[in-house]
Design a protein around this motif. Structure first.
Motif, PDB file in Angstrom:
ATOM      1  N   TRP A 113       0.844  -1.200   0.000  1.00 35.67           N
ATOM      2  CA  TRP A 113       0.000   0.000   0.000  1.00 35.67           C
ATOM      3  C   TRP A 113       0.872   1.240   0.000  1.00 35.67           C
ATOM      4  CZ3 TRP A 113      -5.044  -1.167  -0.522  1.00 35.67           C
ATOM      5  CH2 TRP A 113      -5.455  -2.458  -0.158  1.00 35.67           C
ATOM      6  N   LYS A 114       0.590   2.164  -0.916  1.00 39.11           N
ATOM      7  CA  LYS A 114       1.302   3.442  -0.925  1.00 39.11           C
ATOM      8  C   LYS A 114       0.286   4.570  -0.889  1.00 39.11           C
ATOM      9  CE  LYS A 114       5.699   2.185  -2.595  1.00 39.11           C
ATOM     10  NZ  LYS A 114       6.842   2.464  -3.369  1.00 39.11           N
ATOM     11  N   SER A 115       0.619   5.649  -0.192  1.00 38.49           N
ATOM     12  CA  SER A 115      -0.364   6.716  -0.012  1.00 38.49           C
ATOM     13  C   SER A 115       0.164   8.061  -0.458  1.00 38.49           C
ATOM     14  CB  SER A 115      -0.746   6.807   1.463  1.00 38.49           C
ATOM     15  OG  SER A 115      -1.212   5.583   1.912  1.00 38.49           O
ATOM     16  N   LYS A 116      -0.773   8.935  -0.791  1.00 32.63           N
ATOM     17  CA  LYS A 116      -0.433  10.276  -1.236  1.00 32.63           C
ATOM     18  C   LYS A 116      -1.476  11.234  -0.686  1.00 32.63           C
ATOM     19  CE  LYS A 116       0.910  12.296  -5.349  1.00 32.63           C
ATOM     20  NZ  LYS A 116       1.034  12.483  -6.686  1.00 32.63           N
ATOM     21  N   ILE A 117      -1.013  12.388  -0.201  1.00 31.75           N
ATOM     22  CA  ILE A 117      -1.979  13.372   0.284  1.00 31.75           C
ATOM     23  C   ILE A 117      -2.602  14.049  -0.933  1.00 31.75           C
ATOM     24  CG2 ILE A 117      -2.175  15.577   1.490  1.00 31.75           C
ATOM     25  CD1 ILE A 117      -0.063  14.565   3.423  1.00 31.75           C
ATOM     26  N   ILE A 118      -3.964  14.150  -0.965  1.00 32.26           N
ATOM     27  CA  ILE A 118      -4.550  14.825  -2.123  1.00 32.26           C
ATOM     28  C   ILE A 118      -5.038  16.234  -1.793  1.00 32.26           C
ATOM     29  CG2 ILE A 118      -5.048  12.995  -3.777  1.00 32.26           C
ATOM     30  CD1 ILE A 118      -7.651  12.439  -2.507  1.00 32.26           C
ATOM     31  N   SER A 119      -5.417  16.470  -0.554  1.00 29.45           N
ATOM     32  CA  SER A 119      -5.746  17.851  -0.185  1.00 29.45           C
ATOM     33  C   SER A 119      -5.686  17.964   1.330  1.00 29.45           C
ATOM     34  CB  SER A 119      -7.134  18.230  -0.687  1.00 29.45           C
ATOM     35  OG  SER A 119      -8.094  17.528   0.071  1.00 29.45           O
ATOM     36  N   SER A 120      -5.643  19.216   1.783  1.00 30.85           N
ATOM     37  CA  SER A 120      -5.529  19.395   3.213  1.00 30.85           C
ATOM     38  C   SER A 120      -6.376  20.574   3.650  1.00 30.85           C
ATOM     39  CB  SER A 120      -4.062  19.629   3.550  1.00 30.85           C
ATOM     40  OG  SER A 120      -3.880  19.421   4.900  1.00 30.85           O
ATOM     41  N   GLU A 121      -7.207  20.373   4.657  1.00 30.52           N
ATOM     42  CA  GLU A 121      -8.019  21.452   5.196  1.00 30.52           C
ATOM     43  C   GLU A 121      -7.538  21.714   6.606  1.00 30.52           C
ATOM     44  OE1 GLU A 121     -11.530  22.004   3.718  1.00 30.52           O
ATOM     45  OE2 GLU A 121     -10.835  20.940   1.934  1.00 30.52           O
ATOM     46  N   GLU A 122      -8.161  22.668   7.242  1.00 37.31           N
ATOM     47  CA  GLU A 122      -7.771  22.999   8.621  1.00 37.31           C
ATOM     48  C   GLU A 122      -7.918  21.769   9.540  1.00 37.31           C
ATOM     49  OE1 GLU A 122      -6.651  25.627  11.748  1.00 37.31           O
ATOM     50  OE2 GLU A 122      -6.421  25.702   9.608  1.00 37.31           O
ATOM     51  N   ASN A 123      -9.066  21.042   9.363  1.00 36.46           N
ATOM     52  CA  ASN A 123      -9.359  19.970  10.320  1.00 36.46           C
ATOM     53  C   ASN A 123      -9.010  18.568   9.868  1.00 36.46           C
ATOM     54  OD1 ASN A 123     -10.459  21.846  12.074  1.00 36.46           O
ATOM     55  ND2 ASN A 123     -12.385  21.820  10.921  1.00 36.46           N
TER      56      ASN A 123
END
Ligand code: C2E
Ligand code: MG
Ligand code: MG
Length: 734
Positions: free
Chosen positions: A133-143
């Motif tokens: 399994w490999k992961s990638k951040i796709i977006s980031s919000e405050e919470n």
């Protein structure tokens, strides 16, 4: 009348206004509906794409409000009786004994592991499936942060690796078995039971065959009869010394006449293997036939390599000069190719000498086929070849390399070699084009030098000789030599960089960073010389000096009446694993008189993970003295959360690369946020390195970081300048 007219006019304006408003509204509505439709289509297309994907995909958020699996994963989970939920994510990304908490941020840290996470699933039919399994951040919000995780089926690769491991283990266990080793390496063994009436010989038929003993004449006297008088005397003496306990073991060489016209030379390794109490005593003798070795030595002094038929090193250099002369005369452009097999040692251990020899022969034939004529081919070393070929350009050299790669791959496919070798058997190539001036040794050395400038894992790589690389290599050699003198000549100096508290904006400590005041090149920063110092081993001396100097300076400042501060010192991997670092620290503290609580040791995360068990035990000892430990450059190479939990550390230093773009890159932001949470969960101090701007400082303080270090607060400065700009006297000086 006028009033009526004015009233109509107002009404008209109102109607116009209303009409325009209505038009605007309908335009807006149209655009909103159209945009929503587009978004919906886009998301539908994305879902369709994810669903059609041949990899397992799950998108999720760190607050678990959204967890979606693609069709392939949902179907797969269905067969296992599971669903894509929070528990499934925990199964993927939490370590077994996790007590760090189960928040999404902690999962995120696990998910972002660079080499991925592997899981094994037992299918209803009993087979095991391995997924990476490999992961990638796709977006980031405050919470929360959204992550896309994809899984690739690596069952086949896993099974091949297992096979390889079994081969290795078999090989290792074979090492323990004398018989098996003897069988493989043509080693003979016999035992002698020394009794009151003399020696009784026990020997296997294979071993007696090696010594030329027939079945009906297996006795020590028959053996003596075959050995020359001089050697026999030595053997008798040695056996006597061992049987009387004068010595425990001995190696002797002897000529043994194994047939009427054949004498072989053997090495006998004689060892006492039984106790001497009672009447009998046991002696084991292992022996090796040296005749072939001697033959090889003789062959070695000639000019051919017996295995490949190529010229050996002597032959290559011997014939090289005339080859170069001829090429010059014919005006032919030539290049020398130095070729070194990768992982040859490992291949020999893993697959055995026979396969390793076969591989060398396959290479030799490949080089021969790809070289064209005329060429000069040599086997220079255990695992390296040389070829002087007609070659005008880099493209031609590349062609040679790629054709050779194909040849090796074909040989593996044709089962001349095991297919698993294909992965292992790579090579590196150094190329030098002839300038018409060099002698053959210099010419070859230039190409060979290039091999060692590259450690890439690519299957093959060509490196071309040029003057700048040569200069770089010589510079490197020069620096290495100069480093040896630098300590003696007192050319090193420690600079200090302040660490500031977010709570009260006060200085909480300093990091000692080494500088080299080079007599002719000025101040040199550590990144230019630490790697060379590490390679040459002199780093341990430098680190010892740094540790002593930092302790000495910290105590000096305290004695001068400044507020005591903790000083951190960087140590290298070699210092940690190859020296008695605990004693070095103790010495530095006792010689300077500094209290251990004012010393901190910085080691990088990658270093700590090299040998986790050893690191834990060394760090525990260091902490027991009262010295703090911080994990430097954290966030760039994390391997396992449970490993982190086990490591006795006090401070996490978030790597500068994550801080640099924290205000612009949502991935960096999310990772820093996760590290701060993780640090809090582990009750560690969290320090951010490389803070350069106020914006970065504000974000970090908001995220709950406790300490910061960076140019924004102060650059590394000499002891004098630090004193002037940052240190506060305990009692203000009048
Ligand atoms: P490090 O331990 O991660 O040290 C931080 C490096 O970042 C230092 O570089 C420092 O000058 C630099 N730095 C600090 N704040 C900022 C900033 O805001 N922006 C930028 N761009 N850079 C910043 P330096 O002094 O060149 O040291 C480099 C590395 O050399 C250190 O990285 C450390 O790993 C190693 N090192 C330094 N001194 C020693 C030593 O005595 N022994 C050993 N083994 N390694 C040392
Ligand atoms: Mg550091
Ligand atoms: Mg660092």
């Amino acid at each position: 009348m006028n009033e009526v007219f004015l009233g109509v006019e107002k009404l008209e304006i109102a109607v116009y206004f209303l009409a325009v408003m209505l038009m605007l509204l309908s335009f807006s509505l149209y655009f909103i509906i159209h945009k929503m439709k587009r978004e919906r289509e886009k998301s539908k297309k994305l879902s369709a794409l994810i669903n059609a994907s041949q990899v397992y995909t799950i998108t999720w958020t760190t607050d678990f409000s959204k967890i979606e699996a693609n069709k392939k994963l949902s179907d797969f989970l269905g067969t296992l009786g599971r669903t894509a939920d929070e528990n499934f994510l925990k199964l993927l990304f939490l370590d077994n004994d996790n007590t760090l908490g189960t928040t999404g941020s902690v999962l995120l840290m696990g998910a972002l592991n660079k080499s991925g996470r592997k899981t094994a699933f037992a299918l209803p039919d009993g087979t095991i499936k391995h997924i990476l399994w490999k992961s990638k951040i796709i977006s980031s919000e405050e919470n929360f942060t959204s992550i896309a995780t994809t899984g690739t089926d690596i069952t086949e690769e896993h099974d091949i690796r297992e096979q390889l491991n079994i081969t290795t283990r078999k090989h290792e266990s074979a090492k323990d078995s004398l018989d098996a080793t003897a069988e493989n390496a043509d080693i003979g063994v016999f035992t002698l039971n020394h009794t009151a009436s003399g020696y009784e010989l026990e020997i296997s038929s294979k071993s007696s065959e090696m010594l030329g003993l027939k079945e009906d004449e297996v006795s020590i006297s028959a053996l003596y009869d075959r050995i020359s008088q001089e050697d026999k005397e030595l053997l008798v003496e040695t056996l006597h010394a061992i049987s009387t306990g004068e010595s425990n073991h001995a190696n002797i060489e002897a000529d043994v006449k194994i047939s009427e016209d054949n004498t072989h030379r053997f090495v006998f390794k004689i060892k006492s293997t039984g106790n001497r109490s009672g009447n009998t005593h046991r002696i084991t003798v292992a022996f090796i036939d040296m005749t072939n070795e001697q033959e090889n030595i003789r062959l070695g002094s000639s000019s051919d390599d017996p295995l490949t038929g190529f010229l050996n090193r002597n032959g290559f250099f011997g014939n090289g000069e005339s080859f170069l002369e001829k090429a010059n005369k014919d005006n032919r452009k030539i290049a020398v190719i130095a070729l070194k097999l990768k992982r040859f040692q490992k291949i020999s251990t893993l697959f055995g000498i026979e396969i390793a020899d076969k591989l060398l022969t396959v290479y030799a034939r490949g080089i021969e086929n790809c070289s064209g004529k005329p060429s000069l081919l040599g086997k220079m070393n255990l695992d390296s070849f040389a070829a002087i070929i007609s070659c005008e350009s880099k493209e031609e050299a590349e062609l040679f390399a790629s054709r050779l790669t194909d040849h090796i791959a074909d040989s593996c496919n044709d089962t001349v070699l095991p297919a698993v070798l294909k992965e292992q058997a790579g090579f590196t190539i150094g190329v030098c084009f002839y300038d018409g001036l060099d002698d053959v040794v210099t010419f070859y050395n230039k190409a060979n030098m290039m091999i060692y400038t590259d450690y890439s894992e690519k299957d093959y790589i060509c490196r071309y000789f040029d003057k700048t690389i040569e200069e770089r290599i010589y510079n490197r050699e020069l620096i290495e030599q100069e480093l040896h003198d630098a300590i003696k000549n007192n050319e090193f100096e420690l600079y200090y960089q302040p660490k500031m508290s977010f709570d009260n904006s006060e200085i909480t400590g300093m990091e000692a960073l080494i500088r080299w005041n080079h007599p002719s090149n000025g101040v040199i920063t550590p990144t230019s010389f630490i790697p060379i110092a590490e390679e040459s081993g002199i780093i341990t001396k430098i680190d010892e000096w740094g540790l002593a100097e930092a302790c000495h300076q910290a105590k000096k400042w305290q004695d001068m009446g400044y507020k005591p501060l903790r000083i951190s010192v960087n140590i290298s991997q070699m210092q940690l694993y190859r020296t008695d670092i605990v004693s070095t620290i103790k010495n530095a503290l006792s010689e300077s008189g500094l209290d251990a609580k004012y010393l901190e040791i910085e080691l990088t995360e990658t270093m700590a993970m090299q040998d986790i068990d050893r690191t834990i035990s060394i760090l525990k000892e260091i902490q027991n003295i009262g010295v703090s430990i911080s994990m430097d450059d954290f966030g760039t190479g994390y391997s396992s959360l449970s490993a982190l939990k086990l490591l006795p550390i006090n401070i996490l230093k978030i790597d500068r690369s994550l801080i640099t773009d924290i205000s612009t890159n949502s991935t960096s932001y999310s990772i820093v946020k996760a590290i701060v949470e993780l640090g809090n969960a582990l009750e560690l101090e969290v320090l951010a390195e490389g803070v350069e701007t106020e914006v970065q400082s504000d974000i970090l303080s908001h995220l709950g970081c406790t300490v910061a270090q960076g140019f924004f607060y102060g650059r590394p400065l000499s002891a004098k300048e630090i004193e002037k700009n940052f240190l506060e006297p305990l009692t203000p000086v009048e």
